[in-house]
Design a protein around this motif. Structure first.
Motif, PDB file in Angstrom:
ATOM      1  N   THR A 122       0.835  -1.196   0.000  1.00 28.85           N
ATOM      2  CA  THR A 122       0.000   0.000   0.000  1.00 28.85           C
ATOM      3  C   THR A 122       0.873   1.252   0.000  1.00 28.85           C
ATOM      4  OG1 THR A 122      -0.133   0.321   2.413  1.00 28.85           O
ATOM      5  CG2 THR A 122      -1.647  -1.273   1.420  1.00 28.85           C
ATOM      6  N   THR A 123       0.238   2.397  -0.099  1.00 31.80           N
ATOM      7  CA  THR A 123       0.925   3.683   0.012  1.00 31.80           C
ATOM      8  C   THR A 123       0.498   4.351   1.314  1.00 31.80           C
ATOM      9  OG1 THR A 123       0.945   3.966  -2.400  1.00 31.80           O
ATOM     10  CG2 THR A 123       1.310   5.934  -1.054  1.00 31.80           C
ATOM     11  N   PRO A 124       1.350   4.391   2.336  1.00 28.74           N
ATOM     12  CA  PRO A 124       0.974   5.049   3.593  1.00 28.74           C
ATOM     13  C   PRO A 124       0.696   6.539   3.366  1.00 28.74           C
ATOM     14  CG  PRO A 124       2.884   3.635   3.909  1.00 28.74           C
ATOM     15  CD  PRO A 124       2.669   3.744   2.417  1.00 28.74           C
ATOM     16  N   ILE A 125      -0.409   7.018   3.903  1.00 29.44           N
ATOM     17  CA  ILE A 125      -0.785   8.432   3.760  1.00 29.44           C
ATOM     18  C   ILE A 125      -0.628   9.180   5.084  1.00 29.44           C
ATOM     19  CG2 ILE A 125      -2.629  10.054   3.173  1.00 29.44           C
ATOM     20  CD1 ILE A 125      -1.469   8.554   0.772  1.00 29.44           C
ATOM     21  N   ALA A 126      -1.304   8.731   6.132  1.00 31.74           N
ATOM     22  CA  ALA A 126      -1.204   9.475   7.392  1.00 31.74           C
ATOM     23  C   ALA A 126      -1.651   8.636   8.576  1.00 31.74           C
ATOM     24  CB  ALA A 126      -2.042  10.750   7.331  1.00 31.74           C
ATOM     25  N   LYS A 127      -1.031   8.876   9.699  1.00 31.22           N
ATOM     26  CA  LYS A 127      -1.496   8.385  10.994  1.00 31.22           C
ATOM     27  C   LYS A 127      -2.407   9.466  11.564  1.00 31.22           C
ATOM     28  CE  LYS A 127       0.373   7.197  15.571  1.00 31.22           C
ATOM     29  NZ  LYS A 127       1.602   7.258  16.405  1.00 31.22           N
ATOM     30  N   LEU A 128      -3.546   9.065  12.121  1.00 33.16           N
ATOM     31  CA  LEU A 128      -4.538  10.045  12.555  1.00 33.16           C
ATOM     32  C   LEU A 128      -4.715  10.101  14.070  1.00 33.16           C
ATOM     33  CD1 LEU A 128      -7.313   9.368   9.888  1.00 33.16           C
ATOM     34  CD2 LEU A 128      -5.762  11.330   9.987  1.00 33.16           C
ATOM     35  N   THR A 129      -4.939   8.962  14.691  1.00 33.86           N
ATOM     36  CA  THR A 129      -5.321   8.955  16.107  1.00 33.86           C
ATOM     37  C   THR A 129      -4.579   7.879  16.879  1.00 33.86           C
ATOM     38  OG1 THR A 129      -7.128   7.351  15.887  1.00 33.86           O
ATOM     39  CG2 THR A 129      -7.647   9.670  15.466  1.00 33.86           C
ATOM     40  N   GLU A 130      -4.598   8.020  18.187  1.00 25.16           N
ATOM     41  CA  GLU A 130      -4.141   6.991  19.108  1.00 25.16           C
ATOM     42  C   GLU A 130      -5.177   6.843  20.213  1.00 25.16           C
ATOM     43  OE1 GLU A 130       0.732   7.392  18.990  1.00 25.16           O
ATOM     44  OE2 GLU A 130      -0.422   8.485  20.501  1.00 25.16           O
ATOM     45  N   GLU A 131      -5.324   5.628  20.714  1.00 25.26           N
ATOM     46  CA  GLU A 131      -6.182   5.380  21.861  1.00 25.26           C
ATOM     47  C   GLU A 131      -5.414   4.506  22.844  1.00 25.26           C
ATOM     48  OE1 GLU A 131     -10.705   3.858  22.924  1.00 25.26           O
ATOM     49  OE2 GLU A 131      -9.758   3.212  21.071  1.00 25.26           O
ATOM     50  N   GLN A 132      -5.390   4.919  24.089  1.00 20.72           N
ATOM     51  CA  GLN A 132      -4.653   4.169  25.076  1.00 20.72           C
ATOM     52  C   GLN A 132      -5.337   2.841  25.422  1.00 20.72           C
ATOM     53  OE1 GLN A 132      -2.564   5.893  28.287  1.00 20.72           O
ATOM     54  NE2 GLN A 132      -3.198   7.980  27.816  1.00 20.72           N
ATOM     55  N   GLU A 133      -4.520   1.899  25.846  1.00 21.57           N
ATOM     56  CA  GLU A 133      -4.995   0.655  26.412  1.00 21.57           C
ATOM     57  C   GLU A 133      -5.036   0.796  27.938  1.00 21.57           C
ATOM     58  OE1 GLU A 133      -4.951  -2.915  24.358  1.00 21.57           O
ATOM     59  OE2 GLU A 133      -5.982  -1.214  23.442  1.00 21.57           O
ATOM     60  N   VAL A 134      -5.838  -0.044  28.583  1.00 24.32           N
ATOM     61  CA  VAL A 134      -5.889  -0.056  30.043  1.00 24.32           C
ATOM     62  C   VAL A 134      -5.890  -1.507  30.523  1.00 24.32           C
ATOM     63  CG1 VAL A 134      -8.425   0.067  30.114  1.00 24.32           C
ATOM     64  CG2 VAL A 134      -7.080   0.798  32.106  1.00 24.32           C
ATOM     65  N   VAL A 135      -5.170  -1.769  31.603  1.00 24.95           N
ATOM     66  CA  VAL A 135      -5.148  -3.096  32.228  1.00 24.95           C
ATOM     67  C   VAL A 135      -6.064  -3.028  33.451  1.00 24.95           C
ATOM     68  CG1 VAL A 135      -3.730  -4.917  33.239  1.00 24.95           C
ATOM     69  CG2 VAL A 135      -2.752  -3.405  31.487  1.00 24.95           C
ATOM     70  N   VAL A 136      -7.021  -3.930  33.520  1.00 24.30           N
ATOM     71  CA  VAL A 136      -8.016  -3.897  34.603  1.00 24.30           C
ATOM     72  C   VAL A 136      -8.099  -5.245  35.303  1.00 24.30           C
ATOM     73  CG1 VAL A 136      -9.402  -2.176  33.381  1.00 24.30           C
ATOM     74  CG2 VAL A 136      -9.954  -4.609  33.152  1.00 24.30           C
ATOM     75  N   VAL A 137      -8.684  -5.209  36.499  1.00 26.97           N
ATOM     76  CA  VAL A 137      -9.002  -6.419  37.256  1.00 26.97           C
ATOM     77  C   VAL A 137     -10.380  -6.209  37.886  1.00 26.97           C
ATOM     78  CG1 VAL A 137      -6.601  -7.039  37.748  1.00 26.97           C
ATOM     79  CG2 VAL A 137      -7.830  -5.504  39.313  1.00 26.97           C
ATOM     80  N   PRO A 138     -11.036  -7.285  38.310  1.00 26.62           N
ATOM     81  CA  PRO A 138     -12.299  -7.091  39.040  1.00 26.62           C
ATOM     82  C   PRO A 138     -12.075  -6.251  40.288  1.00 26.62           C
ATOM     83  CG  PRO A 138     -12.015  -9.380  38.375  1.00 26.62           C
ATOM     84  CD  PRO A 138     -10.717  -8.702  38.084  1.00 26.62           C
ATOM     85  N   ALA A 139     -13.112  -5.575  40.728  1.00 26.65           N
ATOM     86  CA  ALA A 139     -12.983  -4.648  41.862  1.00 26.65           C
ATOM     87  C   ALA A 139     -12.497  -5.345  43.124  1.00 26.65           C
ATOM     88  CB  ALA A 139     -14.328  -3.973  42.121  1.00 26.65           C
ATOM     89  N   ASP A 140     -12.817  -6.641  43.291  1.00 26.91           N
ATOM     90  CA  ASP A 140     -12.404  -7.359  44.496  1.00 26.91           C
ATOM     91  C   ASP A 140     -11.120  -8.165  44.300  1.00 26.91           C
ATOM     92  OD1 ASP A 140     -13.356  -9.275  42.791  1.00 26.91           O
ATOM     93  OD2 ASP A 140     -14.772 -10.183  44.220  1.00 26.91           O
ATOM     94  N   SER A 141     -10.390  -7.879  43.238  1.00 31.73           N
ATOM     95  CA  SER A 141      -9.158  -8.620  42.947  1.00 31.73           C
ATOM     96  C   SER A 141      -8.088  -8.392  44.009  1.00 31.73           C
ATOM     97  CB  SER A 141      -8.612  -8.188  41.584  1.00 31.73           C
ATOM     98  OG  SER A 141      -7.316  -8.725  41.371  1.00 31.73           O
ATOM     99  N   LYS A 142      -7.244  -9.388  44.177  1.00 31.73           N
ATOM    100  CA  LYS A 142      -6.122  -9.263  45.112  1.00 31.73           C
ATOM    101  C   LYS A 142      -5.025  -8.355  44.566  1.00 31.73           C
ATOM    102  CE  LYS A 142      -3.769 -13.411  43.361  1.00 31.73           C
ATOM    103  NZ  LYS A 142      -3.256 -14.766  43.708  1.00 31.73           N
ATOM    104  N   TYR A 143      -5.057  -8.100  43.248  1.00 32.04           N
ATOM    105  CA  TYR A 143      -4.025  -7.254  42.642  1.00 32.04           C
ATOM    106  C   TYR A 143      -4.357  -5.781  42.862  1.00 32.04           C
ATOM    107  CZ  TYR A 143      -3.403 -11.669  40.100  1.00 32.04           C
ATOM    108  OH  TYR A 143      -3.248 -12.983  39.762  1.00 32.04           O
ATOM    109  N   GLN A 144      -3.480  -5.086  43.539  1.00 26.88           N
ATOM    110  CA  GLN A 144      -3.677  -3.664  43.793  1.00 26.88           C
ATOM    111  C   GLN A 144      -2.917  -2.786  42.807  1.00 26.88           C
ATOM    112  OE1 GLN A 144      -5.910  -2.522  46.118  1.00 26.88           O
ATOM    113  NE2 GLN A 144      -6.401  -4.712  46.332  1.00 26.88           N
ATOM    114  N   THR A 145      -1.840  -3.323  42.248  1.00 31.25           N
ATOM    115  CA  THR A 145      -1.023  -2.567  41.293  1.00 31.25           C
ATOM    116  C   THR A 145      -0.692  -3.444  40.098  1.00 31.25           C
ATOM    117  OG1 THR A 145       1.136  -3.248  42.161  1.00 31.25           O
ATOM    118  CG2 THR A 145       0.053  -1.347  43.238  1.00 31.25           C
TER     119      THR A 145
END
Length: 335
Positions: A122-145
């Motif tokens: 292909t012929t690259p024209i332009a990059k437009l946007t970025e969207e961040q990813e997020v790492v989540v756990v259930p609210a009662d998870s033992k993982y705090q960080t």
């Protein structure tokens, strides 16, 4: 009529007709000649309606026409195989005034689907946007960080299940790079990572809340509502700075993990465009990206402005392809 005058008239008419035929042969489907700025474009979305690529393509269309940059900017959907069905169709497209939405998800899909058509076609024209990813756990998870989660993966390997989107996509790439950046050896990443792919964020939320998986990775927008409702807890986001939707959630780098990765989206055109056609499309997209209307689109969707065009974007795509290939090999998805 004088024979000489009649002969001259026939010659003039023939010349005019010939000129008209030549002019018609140089006009393509977009309604303008190949060496002129387009008055319209066709925007191909290589996915079903409603997703991020579709939203991007339709937003770009609205800005191009709403700002009178173009007369028309039609949008067509060609879904399948992580965008590689649309990619293959683009490779055979003869209209130079065609744009296809793509991004990091397609980079991974090309590898995992063993697509014969590559982004180099292909012929690259332009990059437009970025969207961040997020790492989540259930609210009662033992993982705090985020480091609690990573440490448990190091200790228990595939005993820790992580939900995300389609195999080989941005979510799984982030999971692999997260382990590598946290000190897991390249040869051990595939043995340590238990990644469970889902078709969408809603399905992975159900799995998280039902205790089927221990953590999840997706775009910030997919999980933001459940995080704000207190059903999920965000451990970290993947951008250079906190997300506008989740301003209190630390970045991976804030947590001591040297990793930045975003789900970026851009547009490419058919391969082998001449310099004039490439410049015309780049100019059109650049004008749209610099408009107040596009700034509003970014704000409304919480997309980060990531505009990059021309040769700089082409180099960026090459680097992203190389990085994704390495990660997908390390997590065992490709050889």
């Amino acid at each position: 009529m004088n024979p000489l005058i009649r002969t001259a008239a026939i010659a003039v008419a023939t010349a005019v007709a010939g000129t008209s035929l030549v002019a018609c042969s140089s006009v393509n489907k977009s309604g303008s000649s190949a060496d002129e700025a387009p008055t319209s474009v066709n925007i191909v979305v290589p996915a079903d309606p409603g997703g991020g690529w579709d939203q991007t393509g339709r937003a770009l269309s609205d800005v191009l026409t709403g700002e009178k940059i173009l007369e028309t900017a039609s949008v067509s959907n060609t879904p399948g195989a992580g965008g590689t069905v649309g990619l293959a169709a683009l490779a055979n497209e003869t209209d130079p005034h065609t744009l296809m939405v793509m991004g990091l998800v397609m980079v991974g899909a090309i590898e995992t689907n063993k697509s014969a058509t590559k982004l180099s076609d292909t012929t690259p024209i332009a990059k437009l946007t970025e969207e961040q990813e997020v790492v989540v756990v259930p609210a009662d998870s033992k993982y705090q960080t985020i480091n609690d989660l990573v440490d448990d993966i190091k200790a228990n390997g595939q005993g820790v299940a992580i939900a995300g989107g389609s195999a080989g996509g941005t979510d799984q790439i982030l999971a692999g790079q997260l382990l590598k950046a946290s000190g897991v050896a390249s040869g051990d990443i595939a043995k340590s990572l238990n990644y469970v792919p889902f078709d969408g964020g809603a399905e992975s939320v159900t799995a998280l809340l039902g205790g089927k998986v221990d953590a999840g990775i997706s775009g910030v927008g997919e999980y933001a509502e459940q995080i704000k409702a207190g059903k999920l807890r965000a451990l970290a986001v993947s951008g250079e700075k906190p997300s506008g939707l989740l301003p209190d959630v630390p970045t991976l780098t804030d947590e001591g993990i040297d990793l930045v990765l975003t789900n970026w989206r851009g547009v490419v055109a058919p391969g082998d465009l001449d310099a004039a056609d490439k410049k015309a499309l780049t100019d059109v997209v650049t004008e749209a990206a610099e408009s107040d209307a596009w700034a509003k689109v970014l704000e409304t969707n919480d997309w980060d402005d990531a505009f990059m065009a021309g040769d700089e974007f082409e180099t960026y795509v090459d680097e992203e392809v190389a990085s994704a290939q390495t990660t997908l090999k390390e997590i065992g998805l490709v050889q």
